[in-house]
Design an enzyme around this catalytic site. Structure first.
Site, mmCIF file in Angstrom:
data_model
loop_
_atom_site.group_PDB
_atom_site.id
_atom_site.type_symbol
_atom_site.label_atom_id
_atom_site.label_comp_id
_atom_site.label_asym_id
_atom_site.label_seq_id
_atom_site.Cartn_x
_atom_site.Cartn_y
_atom_site.Cartn_z
ATOM 1 N N GLU A 1 -11.887 7.615 -1.936
ATOM 2 C CA GLU A 1 -12.125 6.754 -0.788
ATOM 3 C C GLU A 1 -11.425 5.233 -1.650
ATOM 4 O OE1 GLU A 1 -13.416 5.880 2.074
ATOM 5 O OE2 GLU A 1 -15.921 6.178 1.796
ATOM 6 N N ASP A 2 -10.677 4.567 -0.262
ATOM 7 C CA ASP A 2 -9.554 3.781 -0.205
ATOM 8 C C ASP A 2 -10.398 2.978 -0.526
ATOM 9 O OD1 ASP A 2 -11.395 3.613 2.499
ATOM 10 O OD2 ASP A 2 -9.550 3.281 3.700
ATOM 11 N N ASP B 1 -17.202 -1.165 0.263
ATOM 12 C CA ASP B 1 -17.864 -2.506 1.548
ATOM 13 C C ASP B 1 -19.077 -2.127 1.270
ATOM 14 O OD1 ASP B 1 -17.729 -4.531 2.929
ATOM 15 O OD2 ASP B 1 -17.275 -3.665 4.504
ATOM 16 N N LYS C 1 -15.731 -3.950 -2.705
ATOM 17 C CA LYS C 1 -15.795 -5.540 -2.843
ATOM 18 C C LYS C 1 -17.695 -5.737 -2.993
ATOM 19 C CE LYS C 1 -13.488 -5.656 1.963
ATOM 20 N NZ LYS C 1 -14.011 -5.440 3.514
ATOM 21 N N PHE D 1 -11.091 -9.099 5.141
ATOM 22 C CA PHE D 1 -10.166 -7.996 4.853
ATOM 23 C C PHE D 1 -9.462 -7.259 4.991
ATOM 24 C CE2 PHE D 1 -8.829 -5.000 9.023
ATOM 25 C CZ PHE D 1 -9.765 -3.761 9.497
ATOM 26 N N VAL D 2 -9.130 -6.210 4.581
ATOM 27 C CA VAL D 2 -7.823 -6.291 3.547
ATOM 28 C C VAL D 2 -6.972 -4.693 4.356
ATOM 29 C CG1 VAL D 2 -7.942 -7.228 1.501
ATOM 30 C CG2 VAL D 2 -8.787 -4.856 2.509
ATOM 31 N N ASP E 1 -6.255 0.752 7.237
ATOM 32 C CA ASP E 1 -5.517 0.489 8.478
ATOM 33 C C ASP E 1 -6.350 -0.935 8.917
ATOM 34 O OD1 ASP E 1 -7.484 2.021 8.980
ATOM 35 O OD2 ASP E 1 -6.882 1.559 11.163
ATOM 36 N N ARG F 1 -1.364 1.005 6.781
ATOM 37 C CA ARG F 1 -1.310 2.141 6.090
ATOM 38 C C ARG F 1 -0.188 2.330 4.947
ATOM 39 N NH1 ARG F 1 -6.674 4.072 7.499
ATOM 40 N NH2 ARG F 1 -6.512 4.481 9.418
HETATM 41 P P1 5GP Z 1 -18.580 0.751 4.006
HETATM 42 O O1 5GP Z 1 -19.232 -0.281 4.584
HETATM 43 O O2 5GP Z 1 -19.371 2.172 4.269
HETATM 44 O O3 5GP Z 1 -18.937 0.818 1.996
HETATM 45 O O4 5GP Z 1 -17.036 1.361 4.316
HETATM 46 C C1 5GP Z 1 -16.586 1.947 5.508
HETATM 47 C C2 5GP Z 1 -15.335 1.682 6.212
HETATM 48 O O5 5GP Z 1 -15.171 0.347 6.411
HETATM 49 C C3 5GP Z 1 -14.538 2.266 5.168
HETATM 50 O O6 5GP Z 1 -14.277 3.521 4.589
HETATM 51 C C4 5GP Z 1 -13.367 1.400 5.120
HETATM 52 O O7 5GP Z 1 -12.385 2.853 6.518
HETATM 53 C C5 5GP Z 1 -13.848 -0.111 6.420
HETATM 54 N N1 5GP Z 1 -13.517 -1.260 5.181
HETATM 55 C C6 5GP Z 1 -14.485 -1.734 4.617
HETATM 56 N N2 5GP Z 1 -13.933 -2.836 4.465
HETATM 57 C C7 5GP Z 1 -12.416 -3.291 4.612
HETATM 58 C C8 5GP Z 1 -10.922 -3.897 5.060
HETATM 59 O O8 5GP Z 1 -11.306 -4.286 4.033
HETATM 60 N N3 5GP Z 1 -10.372 -3.210 5.321
HETATM 61 C C9 5GP Z 1 -9.847 -2.105 6.461
HETATM 62 N N4 5GP Z 1 -9.258 -1.485 6.402
HETATM 63 N N5 5GP Z 1 -11.562 -1.081 6.631
HETATM 64 C C10 5GP Z 1 -12.169 -0.955 5.847
HETATM 65 MG MG MG Z 2 -12.932 4.731 4.691
#
Ligand code: 5GP
Ligand code: MG
Length: 179
Positions: A102-103, A106, A134, A155-156, A162, A168
Site C-alpha cells: 500500500e502507499d 490512514d 498515520k 494530507f500528503v 496524489d 504522484r
Molecule cells: P484508509 O483511510 O482506508 O486507510 O485510506 C484510504 C485511502 O485514502 C488511501 O489508500 C489513500 O488513497 C487515501 N489517503 C489517505 N491519506 C492520504 C494522504 O495523506 N494523501 C493521499 N494522497 N491519499 C491519502
Molecule cells: Mg490507496
C-alpha cells in the site's frame, strides 16, 4: 524542494527523496530476511502503490512475484454497508505467502476490506507493507507488518500519492501547506 500547487491546493516539502529511499532500504532488508525462502507474491494496490512496489522490489534479491489489484467500492445493502471488491487478481493465491503493498494506511478501512477479500482465497500467510502509516488515524486491529515511514495526521502527496490525480510523480513527500 520548492512548494508546489496541485489544482487549488498548496503543498510544502516534507520528506526528501533520500529520506524516503533510506526508509525503504530498511523495510526491504526486513522483508528480504523474513521471506528469503518463501517466494512471496506481492500484491500492489493501484494506483498509489506503483512507486513503492517498484522501489521495494528492486531492493529484494530473493525469488518473488508481483501482481497488482484495484479496489472498487460500492454500496451494498444497508446491512452490509460499503462492499469492496478486488479487481484484477488473476493469480491463484491459495497456499501462497502474500504481501499486500500500500502507499498509505490512514483509517485502515481500505486495508480491512483487502484483507477480507484475500483471506477468502486461503493464502498461507498475508502480511501488509505500507510506504506510509498515520498512527494517529489508524484504529484497526490488523497489524501493519512493515512500515517505511510514520507520519502525522496530515494530507500528503508525492512518491505515488496524489491529490485528485496530480502529484504522484513528485519525488519525496509533500504535505499540505499551513499558510
Ligand atoms: P484508509 O483511510 O482506508 O486507510 O485510506 C484510504 C485511502 O485514502 C488511501 O489508500 C489513500 O488513497 C487515501 N489517503 C489517505 N491519506 C492520504 C494522504 O495523506 N494523501 C493521499 N494522497 N491519499 C491519502
Ligand atoms: Mg490507496
Amino acid at each position: 524542494m520548492a512548494n508546489v500547487t496541485l489544482h487549488d491546493m498548496h503543498f510544502e516539502p516534507y520528506l526528501g527523496e533520500a529520506e524516503v529511499a533510506h526508509a525503504i532500504d530498511a523495510l526491504a532488508a526486513n522483508v528480504a530476511k523474513d521471506y528469503a525462502n518463501k517466494t512471496p507474491l506481492f500484491v500492489g494496490v493501484l494506483n498509489g502503490s506503483y512507486f513503492f512496489a517498484s522501489e521495494l522490489l528492486k531492493r529484494l534479491d530473493i525469488p518473488c512475484e508481483i501482481t497488482f489489484v484495484k479496489v472498487a467500492s460500492y454500496h451494498g445493502t444497508v446491512s452490509s454497508g460499503t462492499v469492496s471488491q478486488l479487481i484484477g487478481l488473476n493469480e491463484r493465491i491459495a497456499g501462497r505467502h502474500v504481501v499486500v503493498l500500500e502507499d498509505i494506511v490512514d483509517t485502515g478501512n481500505t486495508i480491512v476490506h483487502i484483507m477480507e477479500a484475500l483471506r477468502e482465497q486461503q493464502p498461507a500467510t498475508v502480511a501488509i507493507a505500507s510506504l506510509l502509516l498515520k498512527p494517529e488515524a489508524y484504529k484497526k486491529d490488523i497489524p501493519i507488518d512493515y512500515v517505511a515511514l510514520e507520519i502525522p495526521n496530515v494530507f500528503v502527496v508525492g512518491s505515488g500519492l496524489d491529490h485528485d490525480g496530480l502529484g504522484r510523480n513528485l519525488p519525496g513527500i509533500y504535505r499540505l501547506a499551513t499558510a
